[in-house]
Design a protein around this motif. Structure first.
Motif, PDB file in Angstrom:
ATOM      1  N   UNK A 100       0.837  -1.203   0.000  1.00 39.49           N
ATOM      2  CA  UNK A 100       0.000   0.000   0.000  1.00 39.49           C
ATOM      3  C   UNK A 100       0.874   1.257   0.000  1.00 39.49           C
ATOM      4  N   UNK A 101       1.959   1.198   0.761  1.00 35.93           N
ATOM      5  CA  UNK A 101       2.862   2.360   0.827  1.00 35.93           C
ATOM      6  C   UNK A 101       3.464   2.639  -0.549  1.00 35.93           C
ATOM      7  N   UNK A 102       3.811   1.577  -1.288  1.00 33.01           N
ATOM      8  CA  UNK A 102       4.393   1.758  -2.630  1.00 33.01           C
ATOM      9  C   UNK A 102       3.345   2.345  -3.579  1.00 33.01           C
ATOM     10  N   UNK A 103       2.138   1.764  -3.571  1.00 35.84           N
ATOM     11  CA  UNK A 103       1.066   2.277  -4.433  1.00 35.84           C
ATOM     12  C   UNK A 103       0.835   3.765  -4.169  1.00 35.84           C
ATOM     13  N   UNK A 104       0.701   4.093  -2.895  1.00 33.92           N
ATOM     14  CA  UNK A 104       0.341   5.461  -2.543  1.00 33.92           C
ATOM     15  C   UNK A 104       1.465   6.457  -2.853  1.00 33.92           C
ATOM     16  N   UNK A 105       2.698   6.042  -2.583  1.00 33.75           N
ATOM     17  CA  UNK A 105       3.807   6.985  -2.728  1.00 33.75           C
ATOM     18  C   UNK A 105       4.356   7.040  -4.153  1.00 33.75           C
ATOM     19  N   UNK A 106       4.424   5.889  -4.819  1.00 31.85           N
ATOM     20  CA  UNK A 106       5.081   5.875  -6.135  1.00 31.85           C
ATOM     21  C   UNK A 106       4.112   5.665  -7.305  1.00 31.85           C
ATOM     22  N   UNK A 107       2.840   5.526  -7.004  1.00 31.47           N
ATOM     23  CA  UNK A 107       1.845   5.438  -8.070  1.00 31.47           C
ATOM     24  C   UNK A 107       1.569   4.026  -8.552  1.00 31.47           C
ATOM     25  N   UNK A 108       0.624   3.950  -9.506  1.00 29.32           N
ATOM     26  CA  UNK A 108       0.098   2.635  -9.918  1.00 29.32           C
ATOM     27  C   UNK A 108       1.123   1.767 -10.655  1.00 29.32           C
ATOM     28  N   UNK A 109       2.011   2.387 -11.465  1.00 24.36           N
ATOM     29  CA  UNK A 109       2.962   1.563 -12.230  1.00 24.36           C
ATOM     30  C   UNK A 109       3.840   0.726 -11.288  1.00 24.36           C
ATOM     31  N   UNK A 110       4.496   1.412 -10.357  1.00 20.75           N
ATOM     32  CA  UNK A 110       5.386   0.697  -9.444  1.00 20.75           C
ATOM     33  C   UNK A 110       4.587  -0.166  -8.470  1.00 20.75           C
ATOM     34  N   UNK A 111       3.380   0.270  -8.186  1.00 21.38           N
ATOM     35  CA  UNK A 111       2.514  -0.508  -7.298  1.00 21.38           C
ATOM     36  C   UNK A 111       2.151  -1.853  -7.899  1.00 21.38           C
ATOM     37  N   UNK A 112       1.633  -1.817  -9.144  1.00 23.70           N
ATOM     38  CA  UNK A 112       1.266  -3.082  -9.791  1.00 23.70           C
ATOM     39  C   UNK A 112       2.478  -3.957 -10.039  1.00 23.70           C
ATOM     40  N   UNK A 113       3.579  -3.311 -10.417  1.00 32.18           N
ATOM     41  CA  UNK A 113       4.816  -4.080 -10.646  1.00 32.18           C
ATOM     42  C   UNK A 113       5.198  -4.840  -9.361  1.00 32.18           C
ATOM     43  N   UNK A 114       5.201  -4.151  -8.229  1.00 32.98           N
ATOM     44  CA  UNK A 114       5.607  -4.772  -6.962  1.00 32.98           C
ATOM     45  C   UNK A 114       4.628  -5.865  -6.552  1.00 32.98           C
ATOM     46  N   UNK A 115       3.332  -5.575  -6.697  1.00 30.26           N
ATOM     47  CA  UNK A 115       2.323  -6.555  -6.265  1.00 30.26           C
ATOM     48  C   UNK A 115       2.396  -7.827  -7.106  1.00 30.26           C
ATOM     49  N   UNK A 116       2.477  -7.650  -8.441  1.00 32.09           N
ATOM     50  CA  UNK A 116       2.530  -8.821  -9.338  1.00 32.09           C
ATOM     51  C   UNK A 116       3.782  -9.636  -9.073  1.00 32.09           C
ATOM     52  N   UNK A 117       4.909  -8.933  -8.956  1.00 26.11           N
ATOM     53  CA  UNK A 117       6.182  -9.614  -8.734  1.00 26.11           C
ATOM     54  C   UNK A 117       6.184 -10.338  -7.376  1.00 26.11           C
ATOM     55  N   UNK A 118       5.607  -9.669  -6.368  1.00 18.73           N
ATOM     56  CA  UNK A 118       5.558 -10.274  -5.029  1.00 18.73           C
ATOM     57  C   UNK A 118       4.740 -11.562  -5.042  1.00 18.73           C
TER      58      UNK A 118
END
Lengths: 436, 58
Positions: A100-118
């Motif tokens: 959630x911190x990544x989504x909120x701070x760095x936006x949807x691109x890095x958020x989806x990238x991190x979530x999918x990769x995780x």
């Protein structure tokens, strides 16, 4: 002017050694009781870090290089602590998980990238945990399908009882079981002076070559993994830790880091003492080899391997479910009943059962999966670490808990070294002859 | 089933809207870090493609 002197004298005489000791005891007891209430996420994540893959790496390191690389673990312990300690501060201050911190701070691109990769990395790692558990119990002639079913049921009961506190205490019990490698090491009667030399004097047995480099990188890869960052931050939030709990959370993480180094060290001591020079491809193979030497020793190693896989599995599956819940806005606490958080528990079971099923498929490409775990983890690790440092430097978000200059110097150096070495590890795993 | 997928996609659209704009202040340091991260990921994808090609060739 006399009164204060007299008061001071009375104060000195009045509080004798017994009351002072009692006061000190009360303070320590109070500190300890708070610590025991707060402790959990740090110890669990650190001990679970010694998962099935980790035990295999340590067993192979000991068999190959003896006690010669113990010093490297002594360095890796503080490095893992520095990384994980940042997640405690971030979770306690923001009350948000890492995803959630990544989504909120760095936006949807890095958020989806991190979530999918995780999720992908977690699912693949979960398969390797099942591989470890089934291999460990097959030593006791337990069929793999029985292992998968029983483990899934136990893990289901652990999360469905509806309380984070209970889940944590059961997980801590399994963390305690991980210490089984310590008596195992005493059973093989290692040379204490050689062990101490290996732990305190850095060196490269046989000189620095590609082989030793690969093992160093493998040890880093198993000690610091991306799921750990996501897991601990979410666990800190689910537990309801506050800013005032940060010092206790740090001690919790430190104790966990010490446990991780101890367990890893003792695995190396066992195989270095008894299996020196033997080619070890898996911890299960090491257990079987030890069975031939000492039945109890082999049994200890097999139980430890199962426990390591189990601990890894309970943490990894939760890391993904927490992340899903944070982003999709589902209820995502272990304090929720299944009716209150169906998607959270649903994603947990889908991940768990699908990973277990893959292990049971005859001819499944398990070696390829193990290889890709390393590669996928390496794609996520730098991103997770860089985001962690950037978030910890956000004054608006962290306030007085942001990283100091000294903390930044240490953490950035650790991150750069980890990213470089883990990338080289992934490249050497993909192209084994590249560094030869 | 159709409604279920519709619901999921609308949720994803909602997430994209919610997190559309990054909250982080784009200082020089942040920009450099994110740029290096992008380069790193492109490099890794390149390595994976190379591995895939070498596996297909075999």
């Amino acid at each position: 002017m006399r009164a204060p002197v007299e008061a001071s004298a009375v104060h000195k005489r009045g509080i004798g050694i017994v009351p002072r000791l009692f006061y000190r005891y009360r303070r320590i007891a109070k500190w300890l009781s708070i610590f025991l209430a707060v402790a959990g996420p740090g110890i669990i994540v650190m001990v679970a870090d010694n998962d099935a893959g980790g035990i295999t790496t340590y067993a192979a390191t000991g068999a190959r290089f003896g006690y010669g690389l113990l010093w490297f673990l002594v360095i890796l312990g503080p490095a893992a602590y520095y990384v994980q300690e940042m997640t405690v501060r971030l979770g306690a201050v923001t009350k948000r998980g890492h995803a959630e911190a990544i989504f909120e701070t760095f936006g949807k691109f890095w958020g989806w990238f991190s979530l999918t990769d995780l999720v992908l990395a977690d699912w693949l790692t979960l398969i390797t945990e099942f591989i470890g558990m089934t291999a460990a119990l097959s030593i006791f002639h337990v069929p793999p399908f029985v292992t998968v079913i029983v483990v899934s049921i136990v893990m289901g009961i652990m999360v469905l009882q509806g309380r984070y506190w209970t889940w944590e205490k059961v997980a801590l019990f399994f963390c305690g079981l991980n210490l089984i490698y310590i008596p195992a090491a005493f059973m093989v009667h290692p040379s204490v002076s050689e062990v101490l030399r290996g732990a305190l004097v850095p060196g490269f047995p046989g000189g620095f070559n590609n082989n030793i480099f690969f093992f160093l990188m493998a040890n880093i890869g198993t000690t610091i993994a991306p799921w750990m960052i996501f897991f601990q931050q979410s666990a800190v939030v689910d537990k309801g830790m506050d800013e005032k709990d940060i010092p206790f959370g740090k001690v919790d993480t430190f104790v966990g880091a010490m446990c991780t180094v101890l367990v890893a060290g003792f695995v190396i001591i066992v195989t270095a003492t008894v299996l020196k020079g033997v080619q070890i491809d898996s911890a299960a193979q090491a257990s079987q080899a030890l069975m031939g030497i000492n039945k109890y020793l082999g049994t200890f190693l097999a139980i430890g391997l199962f426990d390591a896989g189990f601990l890894g599995a309970i943490c990894i599956s939760l890391a993904s479910s927490w992340a899903f819940g944070e982003i999709f806005g589902w209820a995502h606490s272990l304090n929720n009943k299944i009716k209150e958080a169906p998607w959270f528990y649903g994603s947990y079971f889908i991940l768990l059962l699908s990973a277990g099923t893959v292990v049971l498929i005859p001819g499944a490409p398990l070696v390829l999966i193990t290889l890709f775990v390393q590669v996928i983890a390496v794609t996520l690790l730098p991103a997770a670490l860089v985001f962690l440092i950037l978030l910890l430097n956000d004054s608006e978000l962290m306030g007085k808990y942001k990283n100091t200059r000294a903390q930044n110097i240490v953490s950035v150096s650790i991150v750069v070294i980890i990213v470089l070495l883990s990338t080289l590890y992934a490249v050497s795993a993909l192209f084994p002859r590249i560094f030869q | 089933m159709r409604n279920w997928f519709k619901g999921r996609f609308s949720k994803i659209r909602e997430i994209n809207r919610k997190y559309g704009k990054p909250r982080v202040k784009m200082t020089k340091g942040v920009k450099v870090a994110l740029f290096l991260l992008r380069l790193y990921l492109i490099l890794l994808v390149g390595i994976l493609v190379l591995k895939f090609i070498s596996m297909v060739k075999k």
